[in-house]
Design an enzyme around this catalytic site. Structure first.
Site, PDB file in Angstrom:
ATOM      1  CD  GLU A 260      16.867 -25.619 -10.478  1.00  0.00           C
ATOM      2  OE1 GLU A 260      17.130 -24.492 -10.952  1.00  0.00           O
ATOM      3  OE2 GLU A 260      16.603 -25.793  -9.270  1.00  0.00           O
TER       4      GLU A 260
ATOM      5  CB  CYS B 236      16.575  -4.700   0.649  1.00  0.00           C
ATOM      6  SG  CYS B 236      15.098  -5.085   1.589  1.00  0.00           S
TER       7      CYS B 236
ATOM      8  CD1 TRP C 239      11.313  -8.940   1.406  1.00  0.00           C
ATOM      9  CD2 TRP C 239      11.369  -9.200  -0.801  1.00  0.00           C
ATOM     10  NE1 TRP C 239      10.754 -10.152   1.135  1.00  0.00           N
ATOM     11  CE2 TRP C 239      10.772 -10.349  -0.215  1.00  0.00           C
ATOM     12  CE3 TRP C 239      11.510  -9.148  -2.181  1.00  0.00           C
ATOM     13  CZ2 TRP C 239      10.325 -11.424  -0.972  1.00  0.00           C
ATOM     14  CZ3 TRP C 239      11.064 -10.219  -2.925  1.00  0.00           C
ATOM     15  CH2 TRP C 239      10.484 -11.340  -2.337  1.00  0.00           C
TER      16      TRP C 239
ATOM     17  CG  HIS D 200       4.044 -44.788  -3.324  1.00  0.00           C
ATOM     18  ND1 HIS D 200       3.722 -45.990  -2.732  1.00  0.00           N
ATOM     19  CD2 HIS D 200       5.091 -45.035  -4.161  1.00  0.00           C
ATOM     20  CE1 HIS D 200       4.546 -46.924  -3.173  1.00  0.00           C
ATOM     21  NE2 HIS D 200       5.383 -46.382  -4.039  1.00  0.00           N
TER      22      HIS D 200
ATOM     23  CD  GLU E 239      12.965 -20.024  -9.130  1.00  0.00           C
ATOM     24  OE1 GLU E 239      13.613 -19.590  -8.177  1.00  0.00           O
ATOM     25  OE2 GLU E 239      13.489 -20.484 -10.158  1.00  0.00           O
TER      26      GLU E 239
ATOM     27  CG  ASN F  12      19.400  -3.884   2.369  1.00  0.00           C
ATOM     28  OD1 ASN F  12      18.458  -3.124   2.166  1.00  0.00           O
ATOM     29  ND2 ASN F  12      20.283  -4.194   1.440  1.00  0.00           N
ATOM     30  N   GLY F  13      17.903  -5.787   6.207  1.00  0.00           N
ATOM     31  CA  GLY F  13      17.986  -6.663   7.359  1.00  0.00           C
ATOM     32  C   GLY F  13      16.757  -6.538   8.235  1.00  0.00           C
TER      33      GLY F  13
ATOM     34  CE  LYS G 212      20.830 -14.645  -8.856  1.00  0.00           C
ATOM     35  NZ  LYS G 212      20.464 -15.843  -9.636  1.00  0.00           N
TER      36      LYS G 212
END
Length: 611
Positions: free
Chosen positions: A484, A2, A74, A507, A491, A103-104, A606
């Protein structure tokens, strides 16, 4: 996650708010909205990108005024829809013309909603945010600041909010707990935002709101106080970067720009901290805890995503160079498993933004149990940097691309410096430290060398972008690099990729390998090189196509692979900073060729500032 922008001043608010939203797009969102107060509130909301909202405003006209709030949402509570987008208003029938962005997450919103329904309030959305707008309206008695304070005393959860009211047309109230919010201080104006990228175009002076703090802004003054109305005096500081650092310039994407910024970012990260002749690392931010670090019995790194992979490299560095027992934990799991924190435990939180909710919570839990708390963060003045006992800033500059690149290298660089700093005080000779520091000073040039191979990496990527399943394998220091590399490909290109230790393949995962499957090996010359070659042959014999990251001059490896990306030869503990770069470029080129939005990958933010 957000984004909040708010403005009060003497200029037209709408263009400032829209510009701010565009600068916050990298945070991740699914809808956007804006409200301007000019006698009456005007509110516009739209699903999709900020440009959709901008087109809507251009079509409707109006929205003139010098105070406003804007938001990118978001979705957490309620589907992605126009009615759930922000801003939200208080009750239409009995309200006071209050508009709010948030936000939150309000954790007790159901309890508050039932209370407000009993009072006769009518809700028009599924969000927890609308509950807060109605609650402020219910408690409003002619003073918006006091109403916000009273409402927040009833709230459980995290919030960063900006609130306006038609009955107080010259007052903007903002508040924060657990979600970042800062106030830019201009000449007769204030710009409020989730981070400084939306502020720096207008002023370089700003203050960060602390938890449980409310700020009342007018065009000529501001007042800050706790939610219990205890007055506070915030510290106004100079922002750490200028507008040029967050502009795209001649690059097509922020991710590519930041990949190419890595050499200079690493030089900044080392500047003033490295003395190879004396075999010393100078880290002023943790100097007062040097003895505690030298005597540490256990070090625990916590992080999420890319930061977790940097922490895994740090684990190898600390055990190898400092000989101290080290572990790495998902920050999101750490505080929920009743972790053991003994005397002599050091917790080190790694976060680019310094606002990652899970990492912050893990840090606070360990600190409460008596651990020495350190932070490796990039954003100066961020919450984690303020919560720690001490720390080291990355200094890599602002990172806008959602898929982290230069922050990862900065995290590994600073972790290396910290391991050498502790190692010198425990077991390492000045000569050994000096040798590694000389190697460290070569790393920026080595990264530049790797970047020169971008076209070759792009050409290799083009041959495999239609394959939907990839493996990334490595050993030792390069096992986290494999993780990574797989994460980067997932992503931004949406290709399924798994990273794992090369020996683990036998394995179970070896069953996945079929004819032509791309398998990326980090196969540099190091202590496990021969073992990796054996793993490569096992994959080849089952039809997998090998893409190898290998040491320059290793001509023998060509006969084992379909593609080879060569990197300069550097000491084994320093290899992750060069071996990860071809994998960043591989992911970038694959995503572009598949037509994906590299800087705004779907479903990602982000900075994840809620649990």
């Amino acid at each position: 996650m957000c984004g909040i922008v708010a403005y009060i001043g003497r200029r037209e608010a709408k263009p400032i708010l829209l510009e701010g939203l565009k600068r916050l797009e990298y945070r991740g969102y699914d809808s956007a909205g804006l409200a301007v107060l000019n006698g009456k509130l005007e509110v516009a909301r739209a699903v999709g990108r900020v440009r959709v909202l901008e087109e809507l405003l251009a079509h409707e006209g109006g929205f003139d005024g010098s105070m406003g709030i804007a938001h990118t949402r978001w979705a957490t509570h309620g589907e992605v829809s126009e009615r759930n987008a922000h801003p939200h208003r208080d009750d239409a029938k009995h309200g006071h013309g209050i508009a709010l962005i948030h936000n939150g997450i309000i954790e007790n919103y159901n309890v508050l909603r039932r209370y407000l329904l009993e009072k006769g309030h009518v809700f028009t959305s599924d969000t927890d945010t609308e509950v807060l707008a109605h609650l402020i309206g219910e408690l409003y008695r002619g003073n918006l600041e006091r109403a916000v304070q009273a409402a927040l005393r009833e709230v459980t959860g995290a919030y960063a909010i900006a609130v306006m009211c038609e009955e107080e047309p010259d007052v903007l109230v903002v508040a924060r707990k657990g979600s970042p919010l800062m106030v830019g201080v201009g000449n007769g104006e204030y710009i409020v935002a989730s981070d400084s990228s939306a502020i720096v175009a207008h002023t370089t002076q700003a203050f960060t709101l602390e938890d449980y703090t409310v700020a009342r802004l007018t065009r000529d003054s501001f007042r800050t106080a706790t939610i219990d109305n205890v007055e506070l005096t915030p510290e106004i500081r100079e922002l750490e970067f200028d507008l040029g650092q967050i502009e795209l310039g001649n690059y097509p994407h922020y991710m590519l720009k930041e990949i190419y910024e890595q050499p200079e970012a690493l030089r900044r990260s080392m500047q003033g901290r490295v003395d190879p002749r004396a075999g010393q690392v100078v880290l002023g931010g943790i100097a007062q805890f040097a003895r505690d670090l030298a005597r540490a019995r256990r070090v625990c790194f916590v992080g999420q995503g890319t930061a977790l992979h940097a922490a895994m490299v740090a684990e190898y560095l600390f055990e190898d160079l400092a000989r101290v027992s080290t572990e790495v934990d998902f920050a999101s799991e750490f505080r929920y498993r009743n972790p053991i924190v003994e005397d002599g435990t050091v917790i080190i939180a790694i976060s680019q933004s310094g606002e990652t909710a899970d990492t912050l919570a893990a840090l606070q839990e360990a600190k409460q149990r008596g651990a020495l708390a350190l932070g490796l963060v990039n954003v100066v003045g961020s919450t984690i940097s303020r919560e720690t006992d001490a720390g080291v800033y990355l200094r890599v500059g602002p990172e806008i691309g959602v898929a982290s690149t230069k922050a990862f290298l900065g995290q590994v660089m600073v972790s290396t410096l910290l391991a050498l700093y502790v190692g010198r005080r425990r077991i390492l000779s000045a000569e050994r430290v000096g040798d590694l520091l000389q190697g460290l000073q070569r790393i920026p040039d080595c990264v530049e060398q790797v970047l020169e191979n971008s076209d070759h990496i792009k050409d290799a990527a083009s041959r495999y972008i239609d394959r939907e399943n990839w493996l990334f394998l490595g050993r030792g220091y390069n096992y986290p690099v494999a993780l990574e590399g797989a994460l980067k490909l997932k992503e931004i290109s949406y290709i399924h990729a798994e990273g794992m230790p090369a020996a683990e393949m036998k394995h179970g995962p070896i069953a996945l390998i079929d004819n032509g499957m791309p398998v990326v090996f980090v196969a540099t010359r190091n202590s496990q090189y021969e073992k990796v070659l054996s793993n490569i042959e096992e994959v080849r014999s089952r039809g997998g196509h090998i893409i190898a990251v290998a040491t320059e001059g290793d001509d023998d490896i060509r006969r084992h692979c379909e593609e080879v990306f060569f990197v300069p030869d550097v000491p084994e503990p320093l290899q992750p900073m060069v071996t990860v770069v071809p994998l960043q470029l591989l992911a970038y080129h694959a995503a572009v060729m598949r037509g994906k939005d590299v800087d705004k990958p779907r479903n990602l933010a982000k900075s994840v500032t809620v649990e």
